[in-house]
Structure formats: C-alpha cells, structure tokens
Motif scaffolding. Structure first.
Motif, PDB file in Angstrom:
ATOM      1  N   VAL A 168       0.831  -1.205   0.000  1.00 51.68           N
ATOM      2  CA  VAL A 168       0.000   0.000   0.000  1.00 51.68           C
ATOM      3  C   VAL A 168       0.862   1.251   0.000  1.00 51.68           C
ATOM      4  CG1 VAL A 168      -1.712   1.296   1.314  1.00 51.68           C
ATOM      5  CG2 VAL A 168      -1.935  -1.182   1.077  1.00 51.68           C
ATOM      6  N   ARG A 178       3.151   1.886 -10.786  1.00 50.87           N
ATOM      7  CA  ARG A 178       1.739   1.753 -10.436  1.00 50.87           C
ATOM      8  C   ARG A 178       1.218   0.362 -10.797  1.00 50.87           C
ATOM      9  NH1 ARG A 178       0.040   5.326 -13.573  1.00 50.87           N
ATOM     10  NH2 ARG A 178       0.409   7.061 -12.146  1.00 50.87           N
ATOM     11  N   ALA A 181       2.544  -2.222  -8.312  1.00 47.38           N
ATOM     12  CA  ALA A 181       1.837  -2.222  -7.033  1.00 47.38           C
ATOM     13  C   ALA A 181       0.453  -2.863  -7.170  1.00 47.38           C
ATOM     14  CB  ALA A 181       1.718  -0.789  -6.515  1.00 47.38           C
ATOM     15  N   ILE A 182      -0.244  -2.563  -8.262  1.00 44.53           N
ATOM     16  CA  ILE A 182      -1.567  -3.161  -8.473  1.00 44.53           C
ATOM     17  C   ILE A 182      -1.444  -4.669  -8.672  1.00 44.53           C
ATOM     18  CG2 ILE A 182      -3.526  -3.221 -10.055  1.00 44.53           C
ATOM     19  CD1 ILE A 182      -3.168  -0.248 -10.495  1.00 44.53           C
ATOM     20  N   ARG A 185      -0.845  -6.395  -5.375  1.00 46.09           N
ATOM     21  CA  ARG A 185      -2.097  -6.447  -4.609  1.00 46.09           C
ATOM     22  C   ARG A 185      -3.011  -7.557  -5.134  1.00 46.09           C
ATOM     23  NH1 ARG A 185      -7.016  -3.347  -4.775  1.00 46.09           N
ATOM     24  NH2 ARG A 185      -7.885  -3.082  -2.674  1.00 46.09           N
ATOM     25  N   ALA A 239     -11.667  -1.329  -6.354  1.00 49.43           N
ATOM     26  CA  ALA A 239     -11.085  -0.813  -5.109  1.00 49.43           C
ATOM     27  C   ALA A 239     -12.120  -0.079  -4.268  1.00 49.43           C
ATOM     28  CB  ALA A 239      -9.892   0.094  -5.411  1.00 49.43           C
ATOM     29  N   ILE A 242     -10.984   0.727  -0.169  1.00 48.57           N
ATOM     30  CA  ILE A 242      -9.797   1.494   0.207  1.00 48.57           C
ATOM     31  C   ILE A 242     -10.214   2.666   1.093  1.00 48.57           C
ATOM     32  CG2 ILE A 242      -7.803   2.732  -0.697  1.00 48.57           C
ATOM     33  CD1 ILE A 242      -7.814  -0.240  -1.242  1.00 48.57           C
ATOM     34  N   ASP A 247      -6.221   6.805  -1.819  1.00 52.37           N
ATOM     35  CA  ASP A 247      -5.887   5.396  -1.972  1.00 52.37           C
ATOM     36  C   ASP A 247      -6.686   4.760  -3.103  1.00 52.37           C
ATOM     37  OD1 ASP A 247      -4.054   5.511   0.040  1.00 52.37           O
ATOM     38  OD2 ASP A 247      -5.455   4.869   1.598  1.00 52.37           O
ATOM     39  N   ARG A 250      -5.078   5.479  -6.221  1.00 49.94           N
ATOM     40  CA  ARG A 250      -3.831   4.757  -6.405  1.00 49.94           C
ATOM     41  C   ARG A 250      -4.056   3.341  -6.917  1.00 49.94           C
ATOM     42  NH1 ARG A 250       0.788   5.916  -3.319  1.00 49.94           N
ATOM     43  NH2 ARG A 250       0.879   3.744  -2.654  1.00 49.94           N
ATOM     44  N   PHE A 251      -5.089   2.646  -6.440  1.00 51.01           N
ATOM     45  CA  PHE A 251      -5.182   1.214  -6.682  1.00 51.01           C
ATOM     46  C   PHE A 251      -6.337   0.780  -7.576  1.00 51.01           C
ATOM     47  CE2 PHE A 251      -2.735   1.284  -2.704  1.00 51.01           C
ATOM     48  CZ  PHE A 251      -1.662   0.494  -3.086  1.00 51.01           C
TER      49      PHE A 251
END
Length: 393
Positions: A168, A178, A181-182, A185, A239, A242, A247, A250-251
């Motif tokens: 996170v 990006r 990170a996704i 997750r 998402a 979140i 956030d 971001r995701f």
C-alpha cells in the motif's frame, strides 16, 4: 519358369501385384473370349504362354492365395468426387428449428407436473445416503467448512499484514511502478482465495464421507470459492474498500466514484454468487437423479433470478454521463437506453429457454462487447496515465 520367378522374388508385395494383374488379365481374356464366342463361330488356340497362365490360375493354391490377399489388402482410395449432399433450403431449416423448439417446449410442459415428485425422490435418496443426517445438518456442514476457509484466510491475512502494508505504501511515481503495485495487490488477493479453498475444500476432503454427500458439499464449497474469487477481482478492479479517495485513486483499475464502485462491486458479487450457487444446485440435482427436463426447468427458474439482477443493474445503475464519461467528452446517457437494454435482456432469456443458442450468443456479444471495449479502454488510460495524473482531481 513363371512359377519359379514368383516364388523367388525378394519383394513380398510383388507376387501379390503380379498375381492380381494376372488375375485381371485372366478375367479380361475370359470375358473377351466369351463375348467373341457369341459373334465368331471359331477361334484360334491360345499361345502356349497364355495356356500356361490359364493353367496356373486354375491351381487351387494360387487361387486361395489371391483370395486371401484380396481380403487383407484395403481397397484403393476412391479419388473421384464425392456425391454432393442435398442442399437444405432456408425454409426447411426454419421448419426444422421450429419443430425442435416445439418438441423442447412440449417436453418441458410434460416435465412440470413431475417436478414435485422428482424433488421428493431426490430428498429421499439424499436422506438415505446421509445415514441419519438431516438436510439442515448438511447445510450446517457446508457453512462450517466455509467458515473454516474464512478463518484460514483471516489467519493468512494477519500473517501477511506487514507485506501488504508495504505494498500500500509503495510509490507510484511512474506507470510501471503503479502497475507493479496493483499486480502485487492482485497476487495477494489470489493467494487469499487459494488459502480459502484449501481451508474449506481441502479440510473437507481430509475426511471420509459418503459419495453422494461428498458431491453435494463439494458442489457448494466450489461455488463459495468462485464467489470469493469474484470478490477479490471486484476489489482489484474497483477498489471499493480502500480508506480514502487518494488510496482509491492509487489502486483502482477502473476509475469510478466511491458510490458507483460500491454499486458495481455489490451487483457483481450478487450476480456471480447467484450463478455459482445455482450451477452447484443443478449439479446436485443431476447427482440426485433428476431428469434432464426437470433440471432445465429449475435452470430456467434460476435464470429468472439472474434476469432480475440484470434488470436491477440497468435501472438502478449510476448515470453513465456522471460515472462513465466518454473519453471523447460526448455524453452517452439516453432515456431510451434502459428500455432497450431491458428488452435485450428479456430476449436473451427467451432465446435460452427455446434453445436458440447461436442467436443467444450473437445477441449477448452484441450487447456486452461495446461496453467491455469502452471499460477496457478507460482502464488502460487510467492505469498507464503519467505521474502527474495521480495528482489530478
């Protein structure tokens, strides 16, 4: 001399070909001689070589060998054009499809009065197999193993809490960072589904169960795993859970406001859950000895539930002009759109019931493909946006 040549040749197929040729020559000569005997009263005697060939063909051993080779040798492939099949006209095809539809609907109508009896027979068979357990006990057993899977997943989430917090907090200054990170997750989410399946299905298979009970419980545990996977994928794309807008920015893969994200997340879970458990029910009915027509009736009734969920999505979804704006800046909301979508959805259910599956898939693809392309384009633009886009409102 001819017999000596046939018995000493090295090629095993050569005698067969030679004798077949000689036999063909024999039949041609005998046919020609019989035909000429009708037209000419007298013929000259055959040459000594021909007479020797005729005598050889009369030998029982030679004739037996030729007959045996003709039986064991496959006939040569016919190279000519195959006969053309009769063409089916459009009217004949429509008539055949109409007759098939009438037979299908008549079979369903005949199966409807037998449906209560089939349910009673299935219940009796299941109770006889459960060895004293009740249907409520089976339901409690399924829920218990689902709870066991959920508990195993909770333990896994607690153990991996620190790595997930690090994901996170990862910087997403570039599009590649990006997407990394996704992707991490998503990997953790799929791991949770695997742990859930191991804790529920794996724990159930660790014990010895009656065969029929095992089929029933595994069908519904598999449906629970499918629902859990749909929830993970919904969190990945939308998402909705979140903490704050930053956030979510971001995701999320599909850019949606919080209310719209929650709407689609819940409808996705409801639709997939209804489908998965409905499919599990049909598998259980098949294991319990339901006839094909009775299972089809149950399937069509469950399909009405999917139709109701889809119609609710059409009429209660957030306004497209506010939630899914077109990338070109043009509005896409039309008052007639919900009515057209509703008619298309009801048409899909009707085509499925009457068995027109080709037309069903044609309408389904035409209905879903434009929206899927648009959402995929929006997601790709959002995920691959430059670093400055993360600060955009």
């Amino acid at each position: 001399m001819l017999v000596s040549m046939m018995t000493t040749h090295a090629d095993r197929n050569a005698p067969m070909r030679l004798l077949c040729s000689l036999a063909l020559l024999f039949f041609v000569l005998t046919g020609a001689s019989s035909a000429n005997a009708q037209t000419t009263p007298a013929q000259s005697p055959p040459p000594p070589q021909v007479q020797q060939l005729l005598n050889l063909m009369q030998d029982p051993a030679v004739r037996g060998w030729v007959d045996q080779q003709q039986k064991t040798t496959p006939p040569p492939a016919f190279s000519g054009a195959s006969p053309t099949a009769p063409e089916i006209t459009g009217s004949e095809m429509i008539a055949a499809r109409t007759a098939s539809m009438r037979e299908h609907l008549a079979a369903l109508a005949a199966a409807a009065p037998r449906l209560p009896g089939e349910f009673r027979n299935a219940a009796d068979r299941l109770l006889a197999e459960l060895r004293g357990r009740s249907l409520l006990g089976v339901l409690i057993l399924v829920l218990g193993f689902v709870a066991l899977g959920a508990g195993t997943e909770w333990v896994f989430r607690k153990v991996t809490a620190h790595p997930q917090r690090r994901i996170v907090a990862l910087p997403i200054d570039t599009a590649s960072a990006r997407m990394r990170a996704i992707g991490l997750r998503l990997a953790f989410g799929l791991s949770e589904v695997a742990i859930f399946g191991l804790g529920s299905i794996g724990a159930f298979l660790a014990f010895d169960w009656p065969p029929l009970l095992q089929q029933v419980v595994l069908a519904y545990l598999g449906a629970a795993v499918i629902l859990r996977l749909a929830l993970v994928l919904g969190r990945f794309f939308l998402a909705p859970d979140i903490g704050g807008p930053q956030d979510a920015e971001r995701f999320c893969v599909i850019p949606l406001p919080a209310d719209a994200a929650w709407f689609w997340y819940r409808r996705l879970a409801l639709f997939v859950g209804w489908f998965a458990f409905g499919r599990a029910t049909l598998d259980v009915l098949s294991a319990l000895g339901f006839s094909l027509e009775a299972r089809e009736l149950v399937a069509y009734a469950l399909g009405l539930g999917l139709l109701a969920i889809a119609l609710n999505i059409v009429w209660a979804r957030p306004t497209p002009s506010e939630v899914l704006p077109d990338v070109t800046g043009q509005p896409v909301h039309h008052r007639i759109t919900p009515w057209l979508l509703s008619l298309c959805l009801m048409l899909l259910w009707g085509l499925w019931v009457v068995g027109f599956m080709r037309l069903f898939w044609l309408v389904a693809v035409a209905l879903l493909l434009p929206g899927a392309i648009k959402v995929a384009r929006m997601a790709s633009h959002h995920v691959s946006r430059p670093a400055s886009g993360s600060e955009a409102p």
